[in-house]
Design an enzyme around this catalytic site. Structure first.
Site, PDB file in Angstrom:
ATOM      1  N   CYS A  69       0.713  -1.267   0.084  1.00 47.81           N
ATOM      2  CA  CYS A  69       0.038  -0.052  -0.116  1.00 47.81           C
ATOM      3  C   CYS A  69       0.855   1.309  -0.110  1.00 47.81           C
ATOM      4  O   CYS A  69       0.428   2.392  -0.257  1.00 47.81           O
ATOM      5  CB  CYS A  69      -0.941   0.120   1.087  1.00 47.81           C
ATOM      6  SG  CYS A  69      -2.105  -1.280   1.095  1.00 47.81           S
ATOM      7  N   HIS A  81      -3.158   7.481   2.045  1.00 48.55           N
ATOM      8  CA  HIS A  81      -3.610   6.287   1.561  1.00 48.55           C
ATOM      9  C   HIS A  81      -4.933   5.781   2.105  1.00 48.55           C
ATOM     10  O   HIS A  81      -5.238   6.112   3.350  1.00 48.55           O
ATOM     11  CB  HIS A  81      -2.650   5.191   2.092  1.00 48.55           C
ATOM     12  CG  HIS A  81      -2.923   3.878   1.787  1.00 48.55           C
ATOM     13  ND1 HIS A  81      -3.621   3.390   0.512  1.00 48.55           N
ATOM     14  CD2 HIS A  81      -3.068   2.651   2.591  1.00 48.55           C
ATOM     15  CE1 HIS A  81      -4.057   1.785   0.665  1.00 48.55           C
ATOM     16  NE2 HIS A  81      -3.641   1.596   2.169  1.00 48.55           N
ATOM     17  N   ASN A  88     -10.105   0.001  -0.499  1.00 47.61           N
ATOM     18  CA  ASN A  88      -8.565   0.048  -0.287  1.00 47.61           C
ATOM     19  C   ASN A  88      -8.222  -0.253  -1.869  1.00 47.61           C
ATOM     20  O   ASN A  88      -8.095  -1.612  -1.764  1.00 47.61           O
ATOM     21  CB  ASN A  88      -7.976  -0.672   0.720  1.00 47.61           C
ATOM     22  CG  ASN A  88      -6.575  -0.533   1.176  1.00 47.61           C
ATOM     23  OD1 ASN A  88      -5.912  -0.190   0.281  1.00 47.61           O
ATOM     24  ND2 ASN A  88      -5.998  -0.930   2.019  1.00 47.61           N
TER      25      ASN A  88
HETATM   26  N1  ACO Z   1     -18.848  -8.593   8.600  1.00 48.68           N
HETATM   27  C1  ACO Z   1     -19.256  -8.475   9.793  1.00 48.68           C
HETATM   28  N2  ACO Z   1     -18.603  -9.081  10.955  1.00 48.68           N
HETATM   29  C2  ACO Z   1     -17.487  -9.002  10.660  1.00 48.68           C
HETATM   30  C3  ACO Z   1     -16.761  -8.633   9.666  1.00 48.68           C
HETATM   31  C4  ACO Z   1     -17.722  -8.523   8.404  1.00 48.68           C
HETATM   32  N3  ACO Z   1     -16.953  -8.217   7.438  1.00 48.68           N
HETATM   33  N4  ACO Z   1     -15.460  -8.867   9.740  1.00 48.68           N
HETATM   34  C5  ACO Z   1     -15.170  -9.384  10.952  1.00 48.68           C
HETATM   35  N5  ACO Z   1     -16.413  -9.339  11.610  1.00 48.68           N
HETATM   36  C6  ACO Z   1     -16.449  -9.850  12.880  1.00 48.68           C
HETATM   37  C7  ACO Z   1     -15.442 -10.347  13.609  1.00 48.68           C
HETATM   38  O1  ACO Z   1     -15.733 -11.953  13.349  1.00 48.68           O
HETATM   39  C8  ACO Z   1     -15.709 -10.429  15.093  1.00 48.68           C
HETATM   40  O2  ACO Z   1     -16.910 -11.228  15.467  1.00 48.68           O
HETATM   41  P1  ACO Z   1     -16.629 -11.904  16.969  1.00 48.68           P
HETATM   42  O3  ACO Z   1     -16.730 -10.733  18.001  1.00 48.68           O
HETATM   43  O4  ACO Z   1     -17.911 -12.530  17.031  1.00 48.68           O
HETATM   44  O5  ACO Z   1     -15.652 -12.825  17.088  1.00 48.68           O
HETATM   45  C9  ACO Z   1     -16.412  -8.900  15.138  1.00 48.68           C
HETATM   46  O6  ACO Z   1     -16.572  -8.597  13.824  1.00 48.68           O
HETATM   47  C10 ACO Z   1     -15.092  -7.794  15.579  1.00 48.68           C
HETATM   48  O7  ACO Z   1     -13.703  -7.877  14.692  1.00 48.68           O
HETATM   49  P2  ACO Z   1     -12.761  -7.215  14.948  1.00 48.68           P
HETATM   50  O8  ACO Z   1     -11.689  -8.002  13.977  1.00 48.68           O
HETATM   51  O9  ACO Z   1     -12.482  -7.193  16.110  1.00 48.68           O
HETATM   52  O10 ACO Z   1     -13.113  -5.995  14.440  1.00 48.68           O
HETATM   53  P3  ACO Z   1     -12.479  -4.602  14.293  1.00 48.68           P
HETATM   54  O11 ACO Z   1     -13.073  -3.671  15.149  1.00 48.68           O
HETATM   55  O12 ACO Z   1     -11.066  -4.933  14.729  1.00 48.68           O
HETATM   56  O13 ACO Z   1     -12.588  -4.281  12.777  1.00 48.68           O
HETATM   57  C11 ACO Z   1     -11.016  -4.308  10.815  1.00 48.68           C
HETATM   58  C12 ACO Z   1     -11.949  -4.874  11.831  1.00 48.68           C
HETATM   59  C13 ACO Z   1     -12.097  -3.277  10.152  1.00 48.68           C
HETATM   60  C14 ACO Z   1     -10.215  -4.797   9.878  1.00 48.68           C
HETATM   61  C15 ACO Z   1     -10.150  -3.349  11.806  1.00 48.68           C
HETATM   62  O14 ACO Z   1      -9.259  -3.995  12.531  1.00 48.68           O
HETATM   63  C16 ACO Z   1      -9.202  -2.446  10.860  1.00 48.68           C
HETATM   64  O15 ACO Z   1      -9.820  -1.440  10.251  1.00 48.68           O
HETATM   65  N6  ACO Z   1      -8.005  -2.738  10.851  1.00 48.68           N
HETATM   66  C17 ACO Z   1      -7.044  -2.028   9.845  1.00 48.68           C
HETATM   67  C18 ACO Z   1      -6.930  -3.023   8.677  1.00 48.68           C
HETATM   68  C19 ACO Z   1      -6.919  -2.345   7.420  1.00 48.68           C
HETATM   69  O16 ACO Z   1      -7.186  -1.089   7.092  1.00 48.68           O
HETATM   70  N7  ACO Z   1      -6.096  -2.937   6.660  1.00 48.68           N
HETATM   71  C20 ACO Z   1      -6.103  -2.546   5.137  1.00 48.68           C
HETATM   72  C21 ACO Z   1      -4.792  -3.010   4.587  1.00 48.68           C
HETATM   73  S1  ACO Z   1      -3.479  -2.338   5.650  1.00 48.68           S
HETATM   74  C22 ACO Z   1      -3.237  -0.723   5.139  1.00 48.68           C
HETATM   75  O17 ACO Z   1      -3.702  -0.408   3.785  1.00 48.68           O
HETATM   76  C23 ACO Z   1      -2.916   0.281   6.087  1.00 48.68           C
END
Ligand code: ACO
Length: 324
Positions: free
Chosen positions: A114, A251, A281
């Site tokens: 990225c 980004h 993204n």
């Molecule tokens: N839809 C519904 N529920 C979901 C989904 C989805 N798509 N994905 C995960 N869940 C559920 C999980 O299973 C979990 O359920 P549980 O509590 O029953 O176990 C719950 O939602 C919470 O999951 P978390 O992983 O704790 O969710 P979080 O609040 O951390 O959000 C996310 C996840 C959006 C990926 C967040 O961690 C994030 O934004 N991380 C940064 C990742 C990113 O932006 N990556 C891009 C690439 S890197 C870059 O470009 C910088």
């Protein structure tokens, strides 16, 4: 006089197919509410079958050449930032080069996930200032849809396909901070984090393409600190502050990461370009796509002070401060 790398124009291309969160929710266990609240994403573009990263890159490059009002034959350097090349080799950049009818100069791919556009901008800037090339095309082009595990709701909802490109020219200038061009770039990486965001395949390891795997919480935990640190490096190098910026083009990974960085730096939210809602993204393509949108709608103008930043797999991260 000194050589400055000046952005002459930007172009972009998005595949025609738009996939909304509601459409995704028909095939994976997710909802529009969950995706929107956690990421700010409403929809993303997905490449058509047979539409390759180089196809997207060529269209974005043609748009950038038209915006810059320069002929393809004047380009002597093409850098394609991508993690989703058409093939393991040759570089997608040579396919773009051939597609544009260019037979001179050099073309190569750059892989910093990225952060690819910021790493590419720094690389092109160094090559132009060294006097090696005169006019470059820097392209961020991705078909992340091809490396997603479409059964994994924790990753497949986050990404999209697209391409953005800029034409960058070496210009002799006094080289003041008020003169156009790349003012400073700052690149970082730390391979200890490599398994927090990676693809579980490759030519040397599995002989397959593999799928994207991510520890989302870990990425989130590091992102804001890394992004703000490297932006502060750019301020320290130039003497500018958050208040001096005309625009912030981050980004586009996640609305919450962008908002967290903006808050921590004390930036004016009205000066932030956001496209993650419409593009998802798009990895290395996200910054030039956002730049292209904000130039086209009249927000970013010649002479504006613009901060770019990115963070991604590796981890890699970086910033670039540019006088447009
Ligand atoms: N839809 C519904 N529920 C979901 C989904 C989805 N798509 N994905 C995960 N869940 C559920 C999980 O299973 C979990 O359920 P549980 O509590 O029953 O176990 C719950 O939602 C919470 O999951 P978390 O992983 O704790 O969710 P979080 O609040 O951390 O959000 C996310 C996840 C959006 C990926 C967040 O961690 C994030 O934004 N991380 C940064 C990742 C990113 O932006 N990556 C891009 C690439 S890197 C870059 O470009 C910088």
């Amino acid at each position: 006089m000194t050589i400055r790398s000046v952005i002459l124009g930007a172009g972009c291309y998005l595949p025609s197919r738009v996939v909304t969160n509601d459409e995704l929710a028909k095939t994976v266990d997710t909802s529009n509410e969950w995706i929107l609240q956690r990421t700010g994403i409403r929809e993303r573009h997905i490449a058509a079958p047979g539409e390759l990263t180089s196809d997207l890159g060529i269209k974005a490059a043609q748009a950038a050449l038209a915006a810059a009002k320069v002929d393809a034959q004047s380009i002597d350097l093409i850098v394609v930032a991508t993690s989703t090349p058409d093939n393991t080799f040759p570089a997608s950049a040579v396919t773009v080069q051939a597609g544009l009818g260019i037979t001179k100069g050099a073309a190569f791919d750059l892989q910093a996930v990225c952060s690819g556009f910021v790493f590419g901008l720094s690389t092109v800037d160094a090559l132009l200032r060294a006097g090696n090339f005169k006019r470059a095309l820097l392209i961020g082009a991705e078909t992340f849809s091809r490396i997603l595990d479409w059964t994994d709701r924790t990753t497949c909802v986050l990404f999209g396909d697209g391409a953005g490109a800029v034409v960058i020219e070496a210009q002799d200038q006094p080289g003041q901070m008020t003169d156009r061009g790349v003012l400073t770039t700052h690149l970082r990486s730390d391979g200890r984090h490599k398994l927090k965001l990676y693809v579980d395949g490759g030519p040397s390891s599995t002989q397959t393409v593999g799928h994207l795997r991510m520890e989302g919480k870990e990425v989130f935990k590091h992102a804001v600190t890394m992004i703000t640190d490297v932006i502060r490096d750019a301020f320290a190098a130039t003497g500018y502050t958050a208040q001096d910026l005309d625009w912030f083009v981050p980004h586009q990974a996640n609305r919450r990461i962008i908002d967290g960085s903006v808050h921590k730096l004390g930036l004016d939210p009205a000066k932030v370009v956001i496209t993650v809602d419409k593009h998802g993204n798009t990895s290395a393509a996200s910054i030039p796509l956002a730049l292209c949108v904000a130039i086209a709608d009249g927000r970013i103008k010649q002479g504006d002070l613009v901060m770019f930043e990115a963070m991604g797999g590796g981890f890699t991260w970086g910033s670039a401060l540019v006088r447009m």
